[in-house]
Design an enzyme around this catalytic site. Structure first.
Site, PDB file in Angstrom:
ATOM      1  N   ASP A 169      -8.757  -2.736   7.844  1.00 48.72           N
ATOM      2  CA  ASP A 169      -8.155  -3.085   9.134  1.00 48.72           C
ATOM      3  C   ASP A 169      -7.596  -1.820   9.781  1.00 48.72           C
ATOM      4  O   ASP A 169      -6.535  -1.846  10.391  1.00 48.72           O
ATOM      5  CB  ASP A 169      -7.044  -4.116   8.953  1.00 48.72           C
TER       6      ASP A 169
ATOM      7  N   HIS B  32     -14.252   3.584   5.872  1.00 49.49           N
ATOM      8  CA  HIS B  32     -13.621   2.595   5.001  1.00 49.49           C
ATOM      9  C   HIS B  32     -13.502   3.148   3.575  1.00 49.49           C
ATOM     10  O   HIS B  32     -14.420   3.802   3.091  1.00 49.49           O
ATOM     11  CB  HIS B  32     -14.426   1.293   4.976  1.00 49.49           C
TER      12      HIS B  32
ATOM     13  N   CYS C 199      -6.981   1.200   6.013  1.00 51.43           N
ATOM     14  CA  CYS C 199      -7.498   1.214   4.637  1.00 51.43           C
ATOM     15  C   CYS C 199      -7.290   2.558   3.935  1.00 51.43           C
ATOM     16  O   CYS C 199      -7.086   2.588   2.720  1.00 51.43           O
ATOM     17  CB  CYS C 199      -8.950   0.766   4.581  1.00 51.43           C
TER      18      CYS C 199
END
Length: 275
Positions: free
Chosen positions: A49, A262, A52
Site C-alpha cells: 500500500d 514492492h 511496503c
C-alpha cells in the site's frame, strides 16, 4: 482486514505459484528465487500500500532486535519535532496520513507521540528473549493498523531529519555519502523543503520509496538494508546494499523485490548459512 505481513510460506513453493510461465522474465525470477532459497527457507508477503518498504524494513529490524539502537536512546530524540520546527517554519506543511489537512503547528505533539511509540515498541520487542514470543509480538504489532501507520510517520520524520542533517553538512563543506548528492540533485528535491513537499508527504498515499530514498531510510535507522532484486538476477545489482558502503556496526536486514516497487521479506535462514 488485510494482513500486513502474511504467514510464512516456502520460498520455492511461492515462486512456483507466482512464476509459472516460460517467458524470459519468469525464468529469471525463478533463478533469482532459487538463489535466495540457498540462504532463506521461507518468504512472508508484505501488504502493498505504498508503505511496503517501511513495513518490510521495520518488521525485519524489530523481529531481530536485541537492543535499542543508540539514536533511539538519546535524551533529545523525542524533542525532534519541536527542535526542527523552531528552525524551519516550512515543516508546518508536513502531511499526516491519518489527518490530511492538519497543520504541523498543531501536530508536532502527535509526531512526538509517534516517536515515543517507536522507542517503546522497539524497546519492548528487543527485550523479549524467546524467538517465538518475539515473532508473535511483531505479528501483533503489525496487525494494529493505527499503531503501524503511526510508526511509519515516525520513520518519515526521521528521514526528513536525516536529510536536513546531510544537506547542512554538505553546504558547510563536510563529507556526505554519494546518495545525498543524488537525493538533492533531483529537480523535485533540490533541498529538504522540496524533499518533504514533493516526496515524503506522498509516501504511503500516492507513491512508495524510490531507490535513493531507500538509502535515506537506511541512514535514518542506521541499518544496512540488503535487497535481493530478483529482476536483476545474474547482474552485479542482484544483491544491492543500502548504503553500499555501510558502517560495520550497523545491523543488516534483508528484503526481496521483483521490481523495486514492492518488497517482501525472506525468513528462516538456512542452517548452513548461519554457521
Amino acid at each position: 482486514h488485510k494482513l500486513s505481513v502474511s504467514p510464512e510460506m516456502d520460498i520455492m513453493e511461492y515462486c512456483r505459484k507466482e512464476w509459472r510461465g516460460n517467458t524470459p522474465v519468469a525464468k529469471r525470477m525463478r533463478k533469482g528465487y532459487e538463489a535466495v532459497a540457498q540462504k532463506f527457507a521461507s518468504i512472508r508477503r508484505i501488504r502493498g500500500d505504498n508503505f511496503c518498504a517501511f513495513r518490510a524494513t521495520l518488521f525485519q529490524a524489530l523481529s531481530q532486535a536485541t537492543q535499542l539502537p543508540r539514536w533511539l536512546q538519546s535524551e533529545d530524540f523525542t524533542m525532534l519535532p519541536e527542535n526542527l520546527l523552531s528552525k524551519y517554519d516550512w515543516i508546518k506543511q508536513w502531511q499526516l496520513k491519518q489527518k490530511p489537512g492538519k497543520k504541523m503547528g498543531e501536530i508536532s505533539d502527535e509526531i512526538k507521540e509517534y516517536l515515543i511509540l517507536l522507542r517503546k515498541k522497539w524497546k519492548n520487542i528487543s527485550e523479549i528473549e524467546d524467538p517465538l514470543e518475539k515473532q508473535e509480538a511483531c505479528d501483533t504489532l503489525f496487525k494494529n493498523e493505527e499503531e503501524e501507520y503511526s510508526l511509519y510517520e515516525a520513520l518519515k520524520f526521521l528521514m526528513l531529519n536525516t536529510a536536513i542533517e546531510l544537506y547542512n553538512a554538505d553546504k558547510s563543506g563536510r563529507r556526505v555519502p554519494v546518495f545525498s548528492w543524488l537525493l538533492f540533485a533531483r529537480d523535485t528535491s533540490s533541498n529538504p523543503y522540496q524533499l518533504m513537499h514533493n516526496h515524503l508527504n506522498h509516501i504511503g498515499h500516492s507513491g512508495g520509496l524510490e531507490q535513493v530514498e531507500m538509502f535515506l531510510l537506511a541512514y535514518a535507522l542506521q541499518y544496512t538494508i540488503q535487497v535481493y532484486r530478483l529482476y536483476k538476477y545474474s547482474t552485479d545489482e542482484f544483491i544491492t546494499l543500502y548504503p553500499n558502503d555501510p558502517e560495520e556496526d550497523w545491523p543488516v536486514v534483508t528484503l526481496i523485490t521483483e521490481d523495486d516497487r514492492h518488497y517482501n521479506i525472506p525468513v528462516r535462514m538456512c542452517q548452513e548459512t548461519m554457521l
